[in-house]
Design an enzyme around this catalytic site. Structure first.
Site, PDB file in Angstrom:
ATOM      1  N   HIS A  95       0.858  -1.187   0.000  1.00 50.58           N
ATOM      2  CA  HIS A  95       0.000   0.000   0.000  1.00 50.58           C
ATOM      3  C   HIS A  95       0.891   1.233   0.000  1.00 50.58           C
ATOM      4  O   HIS A  95       1.680   1.447   0.939  1.00 50.58           O
ATOM      5  CB  HIS A  95      -0.891  -0.004   1.236  1.00 50.58           C
ATOM      6  CG  HIS A  95      -1.675   1.267   1.403  1.00 50.58           C
ATOM      7  ND1 HIS A  95      -2.656   1.662   0.520  1.00 50.58           N
ATOM      8  CD2 HIS A  95      -1.605   2.246   2.356  1.00 50.58           C
ATOM      9  CE1 HIS A  95      -3.160   2.814   0.915  1.00 50.58           C
ATOM     10  NE2 HIS A  95      -2.546   3.191   2.019  1.00 50.58           N
ATOM     11  N   ARG A  99      18.724  14.595  11.440  1.00 49.65           N
ATOM     12  CA  ARG A  99      18.921  15.967  10.952  1.00 49.65           C
ATOM     13  C   ARG A  99      20.212  16.092  10.151  1.00 49.65           C
ATOM     14  O   ARG A  99      20.519  17.186   9.645  1.00 49.65           O
ATOM     15  CB  ARG A  99      18.945  16.941  12.126  1.00 49.65           C
ATOM     16  CG  ARG A  99      17.642  16.937  12.924  1.00 49.65           C
ATOM     17  CD  ARG A  99      17.690  17.906  14.078  1.00 49.65           C
ATOM     18  NE  ARG A  99      17.878  19.273  13.644  1.00 49.65           N
ATOM     19  CZ  ARG A  99      17.992  20.297  14.473  1.00 49.65           C
ATOM     20  NH1 ARG A  99      17.932  20.100  15.781  1.00 49.65           N
ATOM     21  NH2 ARG A  99      18.160  21.516  14.014  1.00 49.65           N
ATOM     22  N   GLY A 159       3.212   4.910   4.115  1.00 47.61           N
ATOM     23  CA  GLY A 159       2.683   5.602   5.284  1.00 47.61           C
ATOM     24  C   GLY A 159       1.258   5.163   5.567  1.00 47.61           C
ATOM     25  O   GLY A 159       0.601   4.512   4.739  1.00 47.61           O
ATOM     26  N   LYS A 217      -0.159  10.755   1.150  1.00 46.94           N
ATOM     27  CA  LYS A 217       0.637  10.184   0.056  1.00 46.94           C
ATOM     28  C   LYS A 217       0.110  10.630  -1.312  1.00 46.94           C
ATOM     29  O   LYS A 217       0.876  11.094  -2.164  1.00 46.94           O
ATOM     30  CB  LYS A 217       0.638   8.654   0.154  1.00 46.94           C
ATOM     31  CG  LYS A 217       1.233   8.108   1.438  1.00 46.94           C
ATOM     32  CD  LYS A 217       1.312   6.593   1.440  1.00 46.94           C
ATOM     33  CE  LYS A 217      -0.057   5.944   1.403  1.00 46.94           C
ATOM     34  NZ  LYS A 217      -0.860   6.234   2.608  1.00 46.94           N
ATOM     35  N   ASP A 235      -2.028   3.864  -4.361  1.00 44.96           N
ATOM     36  CA  ASP A 235      -2.779   2.961  -3.490  1.00 44.96           C
ATOM     37  C   ASP A 235      -2.162   1.568  -3.441  1.00 44.96           C
ATOM     38  O   ASP A 235      -1.790   1.090  -2.378  1.00 44.96           O
ATOM     39  CB  ASP A 235      -4.252   2.879  -3.894  1.00 44.96           C
ATOM     40  CG  ASP A 235      -5.071   2.145  -2.837  1.00 44.96           C
ATOM     41  OD1 ASP A 235      -4.960   2.513  -1.648  1.00 44.96           O
ATOM     42  OD2 ASP A 235      -5.787   1.210  -3.190  1.00 44.96           O
ATOM     43  N   SER A 284      -2.759   5.237   6.121  1.00 43.71           N
ATOM     44  CA  SER A 284      -3.826   5.802   5.305  1.00 43.71           C
ATOM     45  C   SER A 284      -4.194   7.200   5.810  1.00 43.71           C
ATOM     46  O   SER A 284      -4.368   7.410   7.007  1.00 43.71           O
ATOM     47  CB  SER A 284      -5.049   4.884   5.351  1.00 43.71           C
ATOM     48  OG  SER A 284      -6.079   5.391   4.546  1.00 43.71           O
TER      49      SER A 284
END
Length: 323
Positions: free
Chosen positions: A142, A247, A157, A163, A181, A159
């Site tokens: 997904h 970072r 990530g 995205k 998807d 739902s």
């Protein structure tokens, strides 16, 4: 778990424009299940100790030169032994004239006999590449796959994290959508993963509040792509103020997919962050790293902190804030 895949002989015939010399009635049911291709030079001479009958058999000038050098009775006997091994098909290259007994024996054992005008080596390399893709181990994840500056970014990530919205912004900025998807991922080699979209949802995106859109129809053919190599994984997650995010970018992180390790980064999401620009920079930075340049390494060197980043004080976020 990835399963075992097959490709029909009919699909192979259409892909390489092969000329059917003989096809049995059940040719639509003949399936190819191995990426290996065989030239049966030794086998036609009678040596079958290491013979895999599941492989496509390709005969070129060498095999035909040998068959021409023996008498008809010997040639018939060698071909009988060869075709009786229940091989999936025999492909004759360079458009060579086929022996009448070869066609006769192929019909007797219901073995497809095909011909191509291509050179043997070129044809074999093309077939092997094609089979490596068609028979590759695969899974569906997904996420979103998009090409950014020539780099294939697999966006993962939860739902609703953004995205598809990020993908639309990237498409508007001139990049190309591959899948939304559901991303079908194939392991075509020990180093390469290729992603695509299931055909029934190809070029469609879902935007909450808007609905389903067709990216190809809205933005044109230049905004989409059928397949793309996966060069980087982008993990989107809601910003956690208690979590310490990277970072510096000195240490490379990887995500393992189908046994292959792909460079990955975690990008925190919160209002005000322009994810499209961040992903553009991530793609360009990934390409620079592949070319041997690391901006964080150069900065540390200029600061006199040495090359061993894990042991340096810059590894501590609090210390890094001082610079």
């Amino acid at each position: 778990m990835p399963g075992k895949y097959e490709v029909s002989l009919n699909k192979l015939i259409q892909e390489f424009n092969l000329e059917p010399i003989y096809l049995p009635e059940n040719d639509k049911n003949i399936m190819i299940s191995t990426t290996e291709v065989n030239r049966p030079g030794l086998h036609l001479s009678g040596f079958y100790e290491y013979f895999d009958p599941q492989r496509i058999q390709v005969t070129g000038k060498m095999e035909f030169a040998y068959l021409s050098s023996v008498d008809e009775a010997t040639r018939r006997r060698r071909l009988e032994d060869f075709f009786s091994a229940k091989i999936p098909c025999v492909i004759v290259t360079r458009g060579q004239e086929i022996f009448p007994e070869m066609t006769e024996i192929a019909e007797r054992y219901s073995v497809p006999l095909l011909r191509t005008a291509d050179a043997t080596s070129n044809f074999m390399s093309g077939v092997i590449s094609y089979l490596n893709v068609e028979l590759a181990p695969r899974l569906t994840r997904h996420g979103v796959l998009i090409e950014v500056y020539g780099e294939g970014l697999l966006i993962l990530g939860e739902s609703g994290v953004g995205k598809s919205e990020t993908a639309i912004e990237l498409v508007k900025r001139g990049h190309r959508l591959v899948a939304d998807d559901a991303v079908e991922i194939r392991r075509v080699s020990s180093r390469t993963l290729v992603g695509s979209s299931p055909e029934n949802i190809r070029h469609f995106l879902e935007l909450r509040g808007i609905g389903i859109i067709n990216a190809r129809r809205l933005f044109g053919m230049g905004s989409v792509k059928v397949t793309e190599k996966i060069d980087m994984v982008i993990q989107l997650e809601i910003w956690d103020p208690k979590k310490v995010y990277d970072r510096m970018g000195m240490e490379n992180e990887y995500t393992e997919i189908l046994g292959n390790k792909v460079p990955s980064v975690t990008v925190p999401v919160k209002p005000g962050r322009n994810l499209a620009i961040i992903l553009e920079v991530a793609a360009m930075n990934n390409r620079q790293k592949k070319m041997g340049y690391n901006a964080a390494q150069e900065l540390l060197t200029k600061l006199g902190m040495g090359d061993d980043f894990p042991d340096s004080p810059a590894n501590d976020v609090k210390n890094w804030d001082l610079y």
